[in-house]
Design an enzyme around this catalytic site. Structure first.
Site, PDB file in Angstrom:
ATOM      1  N   ASP A   1       0.846  -1.197   0.000  1.00 41.38           N
ATOM      2  CA  ASP A   1       0.000   0.000   0.000  1.00 41.38           C
ATOM      3  C   ASP A   1       0.881   1.246   0.000  1.00 41.38           C
ATOM      4  O   ASP A   1       1.982   1.241   0.556  1.00 41.38           O
ATOM      5  CB  ASP A   1      -0.902  -0.031   1.239  1.00 41.38           C
ATOM      6  CG  ASP A   1      -2.094   0.913   1.108  1.00 41.38           C
ATOM      7  OD1 ASP A   1      -2.278   1.515   0.034  1.00 41.38           O
ATOM      8  OD2 ASP A   1      -2.836   1.052   2.104  1.00 41.38           O
ATOM      9  N   GLY A   2       0.371   2.302  -0.631  1.00 38.67           N
ATOM     10  CA  GLY A   2       1.052   3.591  -0.563  1.00 38.67           C
ATOM     11  C   GLY A   2       1.650   4.066  -1.877  1.00 38.67           C
ATOM     12  O   GLY A   2       2.331   5.100  -1.902  1.00 38.67           O
ATOM     13  N   ASN A   3       1.392   3.334  -2.959  1.00 42.65           N
ATOM     14  CA  ASN A   3       1.942   3.757  -4.257  1.00 42.65           C
ATOM     15  C   ASN A   3       1.423   5.133  -4.658  1.00 42.65           C
ATOM     16  O   ASN A   3       2.176   5.991  -5.148  1.00 42.65           O
ATOM     17  CB  ASN A   3       1.546   2.772  -5.364  1.00 42.65           C
ATOM     18  CG  ASN A   3       2.154   1.399  -5.171  1.00 42.65           C
ATOM     19  OD1 ASN A   3       3.036   1.217  -4.339  1.00 42.65           O
ATOM     20  ND2 ASN A   3       1.673   0.432  -5.933  1.00 42.65           N
ATOM     21  N   GLY A   4       0.107   5.335  -4.459  1.00 42.79           N
ATOM     22  CA  GLY A   4      -0.509   6.606  -4.851  1.00 42.79           C
ATOM     23  C   GLY A   4       0.066   7.771  -4.058  1.00 42.79           C
ATOM     24  O   GLY A   4       0.399   8.822  -4.621  1.00 42.79           O
TER      25      GLY A   4
ATOM     26  N   HIS B   1       2.796   3.201  -8.971  1.00 37.82           N
ATOM     27  CA  HIS B   1       2.639   1.764  -9.229  1.00 37.82           C
ATOM     28  C   HIS B   1       3.870   1.217  -9.961  1.00 37.82           C
ATOM     29  O   HIS B   1       4.310   0.106  -9.702  1.00 37.82           O
ATOM     30  CB  HIS B   1       1.375   1.505 -10.045  1.00 37.82           C
ATOM     31  CG  HIS B   1       0.103   1.837  -9.306  1.00 37.82           C
ATOM     32  ND1 HIS B   1      -0.114   1.460  -8.001  1.00 37.82           N
ATOM     33  CD2 HIS B   1      -1.005   2.523  -9.688  1.00 37.82           C
ATOM     34  CE1 HIS B   1      -1.318   1.891  -7.609  1.00 37.82           C
ATOM     35  NE2 HIS B   1      -1.872   2.547  -8.619  1.00 37.82           N
TER      36      HIS B   1
ATOM     37  N   ASN C   1     -10.472  -3.394  -6.429  1.00 43.26           N
ATOM     38  CA  ASN C   1      -9.664  -2.431  -7.195  1.00 43.26           C
ATOM     39  C   ASN C   1     -10.242  -2.120  -8.579  1.00 43.26           C
ATOM     40  O   ASN C   1      -9.869  -1.129  -9.201  1.00 43.26           O
ATOM     41  CB  ASN C   1      -8.211  -2.918  -7.341  1.00 43.26           C
ATOM     42  CG  ASN C   1      -7.381  -2.762  -6.082  1.00 43.26           C
ATOM     43  OD1 ASN C   1      -6.442  -3.509  -5.843  1.00 43.26           O
ATOM     44  ND2 ASN C   1      -7.711  -1.774  -5.247  1.00 43.26           N
TER      45      ASN C   1
ATOM     46  N   ARG D   1     -11.531   1.469  -9.232  1.00 43.04           N
ATOM     47  CA  ARG D   1     -10.656   2.643  -9.450  1.00 43.04           C
ATOM     48  C   ARG D   1     -10.901   3.221 -10.845  1.00 43.04           C
ATOM     49  O   ARG D   1     -11.477   2.550 -11.702  1.00 43.04           O
ATOM     50  CB  ARG D   1      -9.197   2.212  -9.310  1.00 43.04           C
ATOM     51  CG  ARG D   1      -8.903   1.798  -7.883  1.00 43.04           C
ATOM     52  CD  ARG D   1      -7.427   1.704  -7.622  1.00 43.04           C
ATOM     53  NE  ARG D   1      -7.243   1.470  -6.205  1.00 43.04           N
ATOM     54  CZ  ARG D   1      -6.148   1.749  -5.521  1.00 43.04           C
ATOM     55  NH1 ARG D   1      -5.102   2.259  -6.149  1.00 43.04           N
ATOM     56  NH2 ARG D   1      -6.060   1.522  -4.238  1.00 43.04           N
TER      57      ARG D   1
ATOM     58  N   ARG E   1       1.579  -4.876   6.310  1.00 45.96           N
ATOM     59  CA  ARG E   1       0.913  -3.849   5.489  1.00 45.96           C
ATOM     60  C   ARG E   1       1.766  -2.594   5.538  1.00 45.96           C
ATOM     61  O   ARG E   1       2.132  -2.126   6.619  1.00 45.96           O
ATOM     62  CB  ARG E   1      -0.500  -3.545   5.973  1.00 45.96           C
ATOM     63  CG  ARG E   1      -1.187  -2.533   5.038  1.00 45.96           C
ATOM     64  CD  ARG E   1      -2.660  -2.378   5.303  1.00 45.96           C
ATOM     65  NE  ARG E   1      -3.253  -1.582   4.235  1.00 45.96           N
ATOM     66  CZ  ARG E   1      -4.485  -1.714   3.782  1.00 45.96           C
ATOM     67  NH1 ARG E   1      -5.284  -2.619   4.295  1.00 45.96           N
ATOM     68  NH2 ARG E   1      -4.940  -0.948   2.818  1.00 45.96           N
TER      69      ARG E   1
ATOM     70  N   SER F   1      -8.489  -5.273   4.766  1.00 47.20           N
ATOM     71  CA  SER F   1      -8.948  -5.094   3.392  1.00 47.20           C
ATOM     72  C   SER F   1      -9.248  -6.398   2.652  1.00 47.20           C
ATOM     73  O   SER F   1      -8.795  -6.602   1.521  1.00 47.20           O
ATOM     74  CB  SER F   1      -7.924  -4.273   2.600  1.00 47.20           C
ATOM     75  OG  SER F   1      -7.790  -2.994   3.168  1.00 47.20           O
TER      76      SER F   1
ATOM     77  N   GLU G   1       0.801 -13.232  12.649  1.00 52.96           N
ATOM     78  CA  GLU G   1       1.257 -12.014  13.322  1.00 52.96           C
ATOM     79  C   GLU G   1       1.174 -10.888  12.294  1.00 52.96           C
ATOM     80  O   GLU G   1       1.442 -11.107  11.106  1.00 52.96           O
ATOM     81  CB  GLU G   1       2.709 -12.181  13.788  1.00 52.96           C
ATOM     82  CG  GLU G   1       2.890 -13.265  14.831  1.00 52.96           C
ATOM     83  CD  GLU G   1       2.171 -12.952  16.129  1.00 52.96           C
ATOM     84  OE1 GLU G   1       2.100 -11.774  16.511  1.00 52.96           O
ATOM     85  OE2 GLU G   1       1.659 -13.902  16.755  1.00 52.96           O
TER      86      GLU G   1
HETATM   87  C1  FPP Z   1      -1.877   0.130  -3.271  1.00 51.50           C
HETATM   88  O1  FPP Z   1      -1.412   1.440  -3.405  1.00 51.50           O
HETATM   89  C2  FPP Z   1      -1.375  -0.703  -4.332  1.00 51.50           C
HETATM   90  C3  FPP Z   1      -2.171  -1.308  -5.261  1.00 51.50           C
HETATM   91  C4  FPP Z   1      -3.628  -1.170  -5.289  1.00 51.50           C
HETATM   92  C5  FPP Z   1      -1.647  -2.146  -6.318  1.00 51.50           C
HETATM   93  C6  FPP Z   1      -0.335  -2.802  -6.043  1.00 51.50           C
HETATM   94  C7  FPP Z   1       0.310  -2.980  -7.338  1.00 51.50           C
HETATM   95  C8  FPP Z   1       1.623  -2.952  -7.574  1.00 51.50           C
HETATM   96  C9  FPP Z   1       2.639  -2.841  -6.508  1.00 51.50           C
HETATM   97  C10 FPP Z   1       2.139  -3.006  -8.953  1.00 51.50           C
HETATM   98  C11 FPP Z   1       1.680  -4.179  -9.755  1.00 51.50           C
HETATM   99  C12 FPP Z   1       1.934  -5.476  -9.096  1.00 51.50           C
HETATM  100  C13 FPP Z   1       2.665  -6.483  -9.598  1.00 51.50           C
HETATM  101  C14 FPP Z   1       2.750  -7.773  -8.858  1.00 51.50           C
HETATM  102  C15 FPP Z   1       3.388  -6.403 -10.831  1.00 51.50           C
HETATM  103  P1  FPP Z   1      -2.482   2.594  -3.520  1.00 51.50           P
HETATM  104  O2  FPP Z   1      -2.622   2.919  -4.963  1.00 51.50           O
HETATM  105  O3  FPP Z   1      -3.761   2.202  -2.866  1.00 51.50           O
HETATM  106  O4  FPP Z   1      -1.776   3.718  -2.731  1.00 51.50           O
HETATM  107  P2  FPP Z   1      -2.479   4.916  -1.950  1.00 51.50           P
HETATM  108  O5  FPP Z   1      -3.268   4.285  -0.825  1.00 51.50           O
HETATM  109  O6  FPP Z   1      -1.311   5.702  -1.444  1.00 51.50           O
HETATM  110  O7  FPP Z   1      -3.330   5.668  -2.924  1.00 51.50           O
END
Ligand code: FPP
Length: 252
Positions: free
Chosen positions: A21-24, A38, A69, A72, A190, A198, A209
């Site tokens: 989590d946290g890409n965005g 991502h 998802n 989105r 997480r 989730s 754990e």
């Molecule tokens: C959550 O971050 C992440 C996801 C919903 C997708 C995870 C996907 C990847 C890491 C890339 C693709 C995966 C593979 C295995 C190739 P978020 O977008 O919810 O972040 P945020 O909460 O900060 O908006």
């Protein structure tokens, strides 16, 4: 006191599952589009698979795309699917080199055809490896998994394949989950500071754990994984027993 030997160390978790989590937020902090987060997340996936293998973790499950998802924005969903396809195309050779079996959990039949195509190739190329497994949770939702398992279980009771007059056991029911041939996760991590489950492995994580780290997924490194494992190793897993029972098992 002598320094602890490796034999004294609690074991490394056999199965680690991660809610990435946290890409965005990582992208937003840098004024970048979410997809860039991502993209960086994929590089973290790659590094984490290697780090888990180096630490001796036998099964690594990554929550890559939840059943929720799909809600989105369409361009983000499309971007994630492209990244998945790209990852599978690029990483299959590495998985083969490192003898890592790829597995999936979730309704992969609903993924776009190009992703399914790459997935089938990667699954086939790695199916004979046994030591390390990478499980991608794709279009995964734990509640759907349980509902589908209940339906399949009921069908087998109705057809006489399962006895109707004996109470169900967890072990029998678990054979109907996507994870039938996988061990339960010992440790669930997480990232990003969120402290939710989730809809991820709700049944399987009954005795896991949990480690919640504030690190955003694109910044999650092998030291963060090692720290989570070390945290796990300091925990006392009681599985419903008392602490005294664990230290003096004969006195149960
Ligand atoms: C959550 O971050 C992440 C996801 C919903 C997708 C995870 C996907 C990847 C890491 C890339 C693709 C995966 C593979 C295995 C190739 P978020 O977008 O919810 O972040 P945020 O909460 O900060 O908006």
């Amino acid at each position: 006191m002598p320094a602890p030997t490796p034999a004294d160390q609690p074991p490394v978790p056999a199965h680690v599952a991660i809610i990435m989590d946290g890409n965005g937020r990582w992208a937003k902090q840098r004024g970048l589009p979410r997809l860039e987060g991502h993209r960086r997340g994929v590089e973290t996936v790659r590094a984490t698979v290697a780090a888990a293998r180096d630490l001796g973790i036998r099964v690594l499950t990554l929550y890559a795309f939840s059943a929720e998802n799909w809600n989105r924005p369409a361009d983000e969903v499309g971007g994630l699917m492209n990244l998945l396809e790209f990852f599978l195309k690029r990483e299959t050779a590495t998985l083969v080199r490192d003898r890592v079996r790829l597995r999936t959990i979730g309704r992969t039949d609903k993924l776009p055809e190009p992703v399914r195509h790459q997935l089938a190739a990667a699954l086939q190329a790695t199916e004979h490896f046994t030591e390390h497994t990478l499980v991608l949770a794709l279009n995964y939702g734990s509640r759907t998994e349980v509902a589908e398992a209940a339906q399949a279980y009921a069908t087998d009771v109705a057809s006489g394949k399962l006895p109707a007059d004996t109470p169900p056991t967890w072990e029998t029911f678990a054979r109907y989950l996507y994870t039938a041939d996988l061990p339960d996760p010992d440790l669930v991590i997480r990232t990003s500071g969120e402290t939710r489950v989730s809809n991820f492995l709700l049944m399987q994580a009954a005795y896991a754990e949990f480690v919640f780290t504030p690190v955003l997924w694109p910044d999650f490194g092998k030291d963060d994984l090692a720290a989570a494992v070390a945290d796990f190793q300091r925990r006392e897993r009681r599985f419903g027993r008392t602490s005294e029972q664990l230290t003096a098992p004969g006195k149960a």
